[in-house]
Enzyme design. Structure first.
Site, PDB file in Angstrom:
ATOM      1  N   HIS A 161       7.687  22.353 -24.315  1.00 11.04           N
ATOM      2  CA  HIS A 161       8.358  21.887 -23.078  1.00 11.04           C
ATOM      3  C   HIS A 161       8.066  22.809 -21.899  1.00 11.04           C
ATOM      4  CE1 HIS A 161      10.862  19.408 -25.818  1.00 11.04           C
ATOM      5  NE2 HIS A 161      10.823  20.482 -26.578  1.00 11.04           N
ATOM      6  N   SER A 282      -9.699  30.689  -0.218  1.00 11.69           N
ATOM      7  CA  SER A 282      -9.224  29.774   0.814  1.00 11.69           C
ATOM      8  C   SER A 282      -9.873  30.167   2.128  1.00 11.69           C
ATOM      9  CB  SER A 282      -7.707  29.867   0.925  1.00 11.69           C
ATOM     10  OG  SER A 282      -7.289  29.433   2.200  1.00 11.69           O
ATOM     11  N   LYS A 288      -5.898  34.199  -1.387  1.00 17.55           N
ATOM     12  CA  LYS A 288      -5.957  33.170  -2.431  1.00 17.55           C
ATOM     13  C   LYS A 288      -7.100  33.377  -3.417  1.00 17.55           C
ATOM     14  CE  LYS A 288      -3.856  29.862  -2.900  1.00 17.55           C
ATOM     15  NZ  LYS A 288      -3.823  28.556  -2.246  1.00 17.55           N
ATOM     16  N   GLU A 295      -9.448  22.824 -12.011  1.00 16.33           N
ATOM     17  CA  GLU A 295      -8.817  21.683 -11.329  1.00 16.33           C
ATOM     18  C   GLU A 295      -9.772  20.492 -11.269  1.00 16.33           C
ATOM     19  OE1 GLU A 295      -7.240  22.901  -7.508  1.00 16.33           O
ATOM     20  OE2 GLU A 295      -6.325  24.661  -8.406  1.00 16.33           O
TER      21      GLU A 295
END
Ligand code: ARG
Length: 461
Positions: A161, A282, A288, A295
């Site tokens: 979970h 970024s 970043k 992704e």
């Protein structure tokens, strides 16, 4: 209406030339040009068989084969650019052969239709892609075993979970993915049995009056067997659906792995470092460090699922036998093969270039509430029924949170307020590695179990 200038293979029956817009709409050259090698391979086998059966002369077959070799060279070097006006790649090659050797070119298509031709090309393509995907998965399996070996005694949190559940060996985690990708490879192996069957010789769908030898062309093309029914040979695309389905399962596995990597490399988790060579930044926020590769793999999974739905829908309700709808099979097929092979390849490389933050993980796992199950099992060993042990441990956890005292730091007197059976030996099991290694069951997360899994996996590789 504007008409087409080139003569199409089927034009003679019509009194008007095919409308150019209609041809542009129906042309598949921009997609199926990828099949040129398979198409030429199939044609060479077909004409070889025709010559052996005396349907064309040896001399004619020789001329055709030499022409086809030249065309393959022209297409791979870019000297011949397939043009949409030729309708599909089969026609591109046939027209070019006619330019080269004249009327003899027309003999290549004795006893063959584009229906069995394209079905053959597709199976040859699938065979090549399946083999490549199997090899790519083999590379992934190797990286996973290396990771499992490297982090066999590193303790991480196992989750259910998305909540910290129990400490486990990191090797156990990597071996879980090993098992998934290993099954994916088996699935492809199994699929190959149904793919490697020749449809060549089925002609349009009903067979031929010419004395073809489909068994021979199957052998020449390295197929394991030939079709049993000529309608089935040209009409089904179930193997494409099965292949994209196998790709979808691979992508599903990858997307879950990608998700773990994205989470674990975040500041909040901070369990894992992706090499700078595989991370992106970024353009606005200088701090970043993003896991774009993972992704993208996660995102591409959606495209492959879409291809599966597309193929199932294209085939749904089609009357037998061949229908032009089936020409739409190539885009989803090519895209799924390329996307899945590309994703597995890059993900294995990305994985190779990740490191677990062992120090931080050691600190976190030593103090965590995920050791609570150990207390419950300790009580069970002291003859407390599991349900009671669970309830007692729940109270200990509540107290631990309220008093901001981690489990290993709770004094024994305090423990005894919850249960008299608790003694100082409780601290032995409140250590992450002791917890992991106390697992006794088959295929569990203990270091010994992981070592055994790795040894078995190495036999498979
Ligand atoms: N381009 C077609 C396809 O890929 C080839 C078969 C054409 N057959 C036909 N009967 N029009 O499906």
């Amino acid at each position: 209406m504007s008409s087409n200038t080139k003569e199409l293979l089927w034009q003679s029956r019509f009194s008007l030339p095919f409308d150019r817009d209609a041809l542009l709409f129906s042309s598949s050259v921009h997609v199926d040009k990828k099949l040129y090698r398979e198409d030429i391979q199939g044609s060479i086998a077909h004409v070889t068989m025709l010559a052996e059966e005396g349907i064309v002369s040896g001399e004619e077959a020789g001329e055709i084969i030499a022409g086809l070799w030249e065309i393959e060279e022209e297409l791979s070097s870019g000297a011949l650019l397939p043009h949409w006006e030729d309708e599909d790649i089969h026609t591109v090659i046939e027209n070019r052969l006619k330019e080269k050797i004249g009327a003899t070119a027309g003999k290549l298509h004795s006893g063959r239709s584009r229906n069995d031709q394209v079905a053959t090309d597709t199976r040859l393509y699938l065979r090549r892609q399946i083999t490549e995907l199997q090899e790519t998965l083999g590379g992934m399996l190797k990286v996973l075993v290396e990771k499992a070996e490297c982090y066999q005694t590193t303790i991480i949190f196992g989750y259910t979970h998305l909540q910290r559940a129990q400490p486990i060996s990191a090797g156990h985690y990597y071996m879980a993915y090993f098992n998934m990708f290993s099954r994916d490879r088996q699935r492809l192996h199994d699929l190959m049995k149904r793919v490697n069957i020749s449809p060549l010789g089925a002609a349009a769908f009903a067979g031929s009056t010419l004395p073809l030898n489909p068994e021979r062309s199957a052998v020449l093309l390295g197929f394991d067997d030939m079709f049993a029914n000529s309608i089935d040979a040209v009409s089904d695309r179930d193997i494409i659906i099965e292949f994209i389905s196998a790709c979808s399962v691979i992508m599903m596995h990858l997307s879950r792995f990608a998700e773990d990597l994205i989470l674990w490399s975040s500041y909040e988790f901070g369990y894992l470092e992706i090499s700078d060579a595989f991370a992106t930044g970024s353009s606005l926020m200088p701090q970043k460090k993003n896991a774009d590769i993972a992704e993208l793999v996660r995102g591409k999974t959606g495209r492959v699922y879409g291809n599966l739905m597309a193929m199932l829908t294209i085939m749904k309700g089609l009357p037998l036998s061949y229908n032009r709808d089936m020409q739409e099979d190539k885009q989803p097929l090519f895209d799924s093969a390329e996307t899945t092979i590309g994703s597995v390849t890059i993900f294995a490389k990305l994985l190779e270039h990740t490191k677990l933050k062992e120090e931080r993980l050691a600190k976190l796992t030593a103090e965590d509430l995920s050791l609570a199950t150990e207390i419950a099992e300790y009580l069970v060993r002291k003859q407390i029924p599991f349900r009671d042990a669970h309830r007692i441990t729940g109270k200990i956890v509540t107290w631990s949170i309220a008093s901001e005292t981690t489990l290993p730091h709770i004094p024994v007197e305090k423990f005894r307020e919850f249960s008299e059976v608790i003694d100082t030996d409780i601290y032995d099991c409140l250590q992450a590695d002791a917890s992991v290694n106390s697992k006794k069951t088959h295929g569990s997360c203990s270091f010994d179990s992981v070592a055994h899994q790795i040894a078995e996996a190495k036999k498979q590789l």
